[in-house]
Each structure stands twice: as structure tokens, then as C-alpha cells.
Design an enzyme around this catalytic site. Sequence first.
Site, PDB file in Angstrom:
ATOM      1  N   GLY A  40       0.873  -1.175   0.000  1.00 35.37           N
ATOM      2  CA  GLY A  40       0.000   0.000   0.000  1.00 35.37           C
ATOM      3  C   GLY A  40       0.906   1.220   0.000  1.00 35.37           C
ATOM      4  O   GLY A  40       1.850   1.297   0.786  1.00 35.37           O
ATOM      5  N   LYS A  41       0.621   2.139  -0.906  1.00 32.04           N
ATOM      6  CA  LYS A  41       1.552   3.256  -1.091  1.00 32.04           C
ATOM      7  C   LYS A  41       1.741   4.095   0.173  1.00 32.04           C
ATOM      8  O   LYS A  41       2.865   4.483   0.512  1.00 32.04           O
ATOM      9  CB  LYS A  41       1.090   4.132  -2.247  1.00 32.04           C
ATOM     10  CG  LYS A  41       1.135   3.378  -3.575  1.00 32.04           C
ATOM     11  CD  LYS A  41       0.709   4.220  -4.734  1.00 32.04           C
ATOM     12  CE  LYS A  41       0.337   3.355  -5.927  1.00 32.04           C
ATOM     13  NZ  LYS A  41       1.419   2.480  -6.381  1.00 32.04           N
ATOM     14  N   ALA A  43       1.316   3.327   3.443  1.00 29.41           N
ATOM     15  CA  ALA A  43       2.078   2.616   4.469  1.00 29.41           C
ATOM     16  C   ALA A  43       3.528   2.435   4.040  1.00 29.41           C
ATOM     17  O   ALA A  43       4.448   2.596   4.847  1.00 29.41           O
ATOM     18  CB  ALA A  43       1.429   1.263   4.743  1.00 29.41           C
ATOM     19  N   GLU A 141      -4.751   6.224  -3.015  1.00 24.89           N
ATOM     20  CA  GLU A 141      -5.344   4.887  -2.824  1.00 24.89           C
ATOM     21  C   GLU A 141      -6.438   4.917  -1.757  1.00 24.89           C
ATOM     22  O   GLU A 141      -6.955   3.880  -1.370  1.00 24.89           O
ATOM     23  CB  GLU A 141      -4.262   3.859  -2.457  1.00 24.89           C
ATOM     24  CG  GLU A 141      -3.381   3.522  -3.647  1.00 24.89           C
ATOM     25  CD  GLU A 141      -2.337   2.454  -3.346  1.00 24.89           C
ATOM     26  OE1 GLU A 141      -1.917   1.789  -4.291  1.00 24.89           O
ATOM     27  OE2 GLU A 141      -1.942   2.305  -2.182  1.00 24.89           O
ATOM     28  N   ASP A 256       7.603   4.597  -3.724  1.00 22.93           N
ATOM     29  CA  ASP A 256       7.206   4.850  -2.329  1.00 22.93           C
ATOM     30  C   ASP A 256       8.435   4.998  -1.443  1.00 22.93           C
ATOM     31  O   ASP A 256       8.441   5.804  -0.507  1.00 22.93           O
ATOM     32  CB  ASP A 256       6.333   3.708  -1.814  1.00 22.93           C
ATOM     33  CG  ASP A 256       5.053   3.564  -2.608  1.00 22.93           C
ATOM     34  OD1 ASP A 256       4.583   4.575  -3.171  1.00 22.93           O
ATOM     35  OD2 ASP A 256       4.518   2.439  -2.674  1.00 22.93           O
ATOM     36  N   GLY A 293      10.178  -7.657  -3.215  1.00 19.38           N
ATOM     37  CA  GLY A 293       9.156  -7.157  -2.307  1.00 19.38           C
ATOM     38  C   GLY A 293       9.166  -5.646  -2.218  1.00 19.38           C
ATOM     39  O   GLY A 293       9.997  -4.968  -2.835  1.00 19.38           O
TER      40      GLY A 293
END
Length: 309
Positions: A40-41, A43, A141, A256, A293
Site C-alpha cells: 500500500g503506497k 504505508a 489509494e 514509495d 518485495g
Amino acid sequence: EAFDVVVVGSCMTDLVSQAPRLPKAGETIHGHKFFIGFGGKGANQCIQAARLGVKTAMVCKVGKDFFGDNYIQNFKDNGVHTDFVGQTSDAATGAASITVNDAGENAIVIVAGANMLLGREELQKALPAISRAKVLVCQLEISPQTSLEALRMARDNKAKTIFNPAPAIPDLDPDFYKVSDVFCCNESEAELLTGSSVTNLEEAHRAGQELLKRGCGSVIITLGPQGSVVLKAQESTSKHVPVPAVTAVDTTGAGDSFIGALAFYMANYSTMPLEEMARRANQVAAVSVQAVGTQTSYPFRRNLPAELF
Ligand code: RIB
Ligand code: NA
């Protein structure tokens, strides 16, 4: 309690398949590895900032489910403040299906779920943290209205704002530009927002100028292996900030990592020129693309050269 960096944004559970290439429509292909990670961008950006050593708080919503419980623990493990992480039984924790090919490129489908239920009520609860933040960061998002309101709240309280219009939407409210101290996007988002192609440096400079005209303080367009271009409203120059060449294994979440690092520099080194912050943030993100990841590949301060600090 005062925080250096507050992120109002998304949490997603990343379901990642590594395959030789991305499948075509209607096609099934064999992949060689599957794993679940925290993504999630919003986080991601918050976790990267925290790992570089600033006080961070996350304002977000997850589901009252296994993934949501795990996510809250992940924030705690990374030293992120979780008083503004809400849990709802009305939707599931956001999920991202990600395919990564052998060239390290990806294709992603997100189902935002609980992220879309983050709204005004949660922002009001987080107001003490947002108003005292040095830097507030938002993406797309969650509901765009929630992002815009968070940016406005930060602005009204003299916090610096970073807005990352990702994933990009064609009909972005023009007010987003006005509330962004730094408007930071990648080449495909810049294309969508300007309607012109951004495939080389020349075009990136031009797209940057167009975005800057819409009212933001500064614009950064990230260009993957080409680094980034940085434009400031007070200067008429557009600067190219190159990045050293590395071999990419997985570029998911590199943007990110860049933004989390940028937030760290803006909070900690307020007088550093923006292009120097971008140069250093590029180097942090370059570390992240060399491991698989998203958050699993984000470096900690202790793993980075001292010259970045
Ligand atoms: O920017 C990368 C992120 O985008 C992934 O972690 C995935 O969750 C998607 O939201
Ligand atoms: Na990575």
C-alpha cells in the site's frame, strides 16, 4: 505528541507472484514464486521514512480481519505510531495482486476495501498530529476527498505537504496542485495528468513545467533508472538528478521508498536544496529495487552510507 512525518493513506496486503513475464488477457502462465507482504503506497512511504529515523504516525483504515491485525503489528514493529490506524468490520483490508516479471517490472490490481472508508471523522481525530507534523504525505489509494482534506488541514497549520498522485486519475481536482508543497509523481502519472507523452528527459522537463503551472510549490517527476527531474516555482530551471546504475530485481514500491525518504529529508533537513534531497532519496530507492518485495526491500538507516545523513 508531535510527529515529524504523518502519512494519511493506504495499507494493502501485497499478494506477489514472480513470473517470467506478465500474462496477456485470457492467458495462464506458470510463475516461480509467491509471497505475501506489507504494501500500500501510504504505508510503504511511512515505513521507509520511519526506517530512516524520524518519528512517524500513520492515519489509515484496515479491516477487522487477519490481514488488518497483522498490519497493525507491522506498524508497531517498525516504530510507527498506530493511534490513528482504524479497524472496520464494514470492509476487508486492502489487497494488491502483483505480478513481477524477470525484468523486475510489475502489473498491479488493487482492491482498496477498508482504505475507502477513511474519512472526515478519522481526520478530525488525527488533527492534533496532522497540525503539528513537519511533513504530511498523501496519495490516491484512499478517497481523493479525504486526501485533499488532509492536505488542506496540513497547509492551514503550516505543515509541509507532499502529494503523490498515485495511482493517477485523469480528472484530478485542480485544488490538489494548490495544496502541494511538493507534487511528486512518476513518468506514467505525469503522462496521464498532462496528456502528453513522458518518455525522455526533454518531455519530463516539459511535463514538469506544465504541472508546476497548476500551482504547486515544486514538482518532482521520478524516472526510474534515469533518476528524476526537479522544478521549483521560484526558479525557472528544471534540474535533472541522475541516479547510479543498479541491477533491478523488483521495482515494486521503489517510488514509495523515494517519497518516504523525501519526507524524511524534508522533516529533518529543512534547509537542504530539494534537488539534493531528491538525489539522496533516489539512492535510498535504488537500494530497494535490488531486493524483492516492497517494504521487505526498504533499507534502514544503519544499512546506508553515512554520506546520506
Ligand atoms: O507502490 C507499490 C504499492 O502499490 C504496492 O505495495 C501495492 O500495495 C500497491 O498499492
Ligand atoms: Na524492491
